[in-house]
Design a protein around this motif. Structure first.
Motif, PDB file in Angstrom:
ATOM      1  N   ILE A  31      20.850  58.905  76.921  1.00  0.00           N
ATOM      2  CA  ILE A  31      21.348  59.543  78.149  1.00  0.00           C
ATOM      3  C   ILE A  31      20.249  59.681  79.200  1.00  0.00           C
ATOM      4  O   ILE A  31      20.399  59.179  80.319  1.00  0.00           O
ATOM      5  N   PRO A  32      19.117  60.328  78.907  1.00  0.00           N
ATOM      6  CA  PRO A  32      18.090  60.422  79.957  1.00  0.00           C
ATOM      7  C   PRO A  32      17.427  59.082  80.282  1.00  0.00           C
ATOM      8  O   PRO A  32      17.081  58.828  81.441  1.00  0.00           O
ATOM      9  N   GLY A  34      18.893  56.159  80.209  1.00  0.00           N
ATOM     10  CA  GLY A  34      19.857  55.480  81.073  1.00  0.00           C
ATOM     11  C   GLY A  34      19.875  56.055  82.478  1.00  0.00           C
ATOM     12  O   GLY A  34      20.047  55.330  83.463  1.00  0.00           O
ATOM     13  N   TRP A  35      19.682  57.354  82.587  1.00  0.00           N
ATOM     14  CA  TRP A  35      19.677  58.010  83.900  1.00  0.00           C
ATOM     15  C   TRP A  35      18.438  57.626  84.714  1.00  0.00           C
ATOM     16  O   TRP A  35      18.535  57.319  85.885  1.00  0.00           O
ATOM     17  N   PHE A  36      17.290  57.653  84.077  1.00  0.00           N
ATOM     18  CA  PHE A  36      16.040  57.417  84.808  1.00  0.00           C
ATOM     19  C   PHE A  36      15.656  55.939  84.918  1.00  0.00           C
ATOM     20  O   PHE A  36      15.039  55.545  85.894  1.00  0.00           O
ATOM     21  N   TYR A  37      15.988  55.140  83.920  1.00  0.00           N
ATOM     22  CA  TYR A  37      15.561  53.744  83.919  1.00  0.00           C
ATOM     23  C   TYR A  37      16.708  52.748  84.112  1.00  0.00           C
ATOM     24  O   TYR A  37      16.474  51.553  84.176  1.00  0.00           O
ATOM     25  N   GLY A  38      17.908  53.226  84.138  1.00  0.00           N
ATOM     26  CA  GLY A  38      19.058  52.361  84.362  1.00  0.00           C
ATOM     27  C   GLY A  38      19.920  52.214  83.125  1.00  0.00           C
ATOM     28  O   GLY A  38      19.480  52.433  81.990  1.00  0.00           O
ATOM     29  N   LEU A  39      21.151  51.834  83.371  1.00  0.00           N
ATOM     30  CA  LEU A  39      22.130  51.703  82.300  1.00  0.00           C
ATOM     31  C   LEU A  39      21.736  50.681  81.226  1.00  0.00           C
ATOM     32  O   LEU A  39      21.947  50.953  80.029  1.00  0.00           O
ATOM     33  N   GLY A  42      19.407  52.449  78.742  1.00  0.00           N
ATOM     34  CA  GLY A  42      20.141  53.420  77.919  1.00  0.00           C
ATOM     35  C   GLY A  42      21.022  52.742  76.888  1.00  0.00           C
ATOM     36  O   GLY A  42      21.109  53.174  75.736  1.00  0.00           O
TER      37      GLY A  42
END
Length: 138
Positions: A31-32, A34-39, A42
């Motif tokens: 989750i984090p 994917g949020w910070f580095y992209g889907l 994640g």
């Protein structure tokens, strides 16, 4: 050899905790990331954790098959292990490698993220081991 009786339920509970924690760590890390580095990152973390979970399950099945084969013969040295057990052991690594390749090649998920996701099994095993050291069961 030790004459101490083995507490089977405690080992089964440990395996269950490792299994659950592998998936949980992968999901909570995805989750984090994917949020910070992209889907794609994640998704790679989550895919790696799921592959680690499958690896753990298949490893457990292989060890259980070897244990059954050994105990069925009463501890004799020349026990026969089914050939399917060896095939599953080799097949699981090939299947994981194939899955990583397909996810990397066709879904454009970074391979490093999947490698980090595969580390979820090691992290879960260490966490459960530390917990059991700090809270021994009698």
């Amino acid at each position: 050899m030790s004459t101490t009786p083995i507490k089977i339920p405690s080992y089964l509970a440990t395996e269950k905790w490792i299994s659950r924690l592998t998936i949980s760590l992968g999901a909570f890390a995805a989750i984090p990331i994917g949020w910070f580095y992209g889907l794609p990152w994640g998704a790679g973390i989550l895919a790696g954790a799921l592959l680690a979970w499958f690896n753990f399950r298949w490893l457990r099945q292989g060890v259980d098959a070897l244990t059954v084969a050994f105990t069925a013969r009463g501890g004799q040295r020349n026990t026969r292990v089914p050939i399917a057990t060896y095939f599953k052991a080799l097949f699981r690594y090939g299947l994981i490698a194939l899955a990583v390749y397909v996810i990397f090649k066709y879904l454009n998920v970074p391979i490093l993220s999947m490698i980090f996701g595969l580390c979820a099994l090691g992290a879960a095993t260490m966490a459960v081991s530390v917990y059991e050291i700090l809270h021994p069961q009698e």
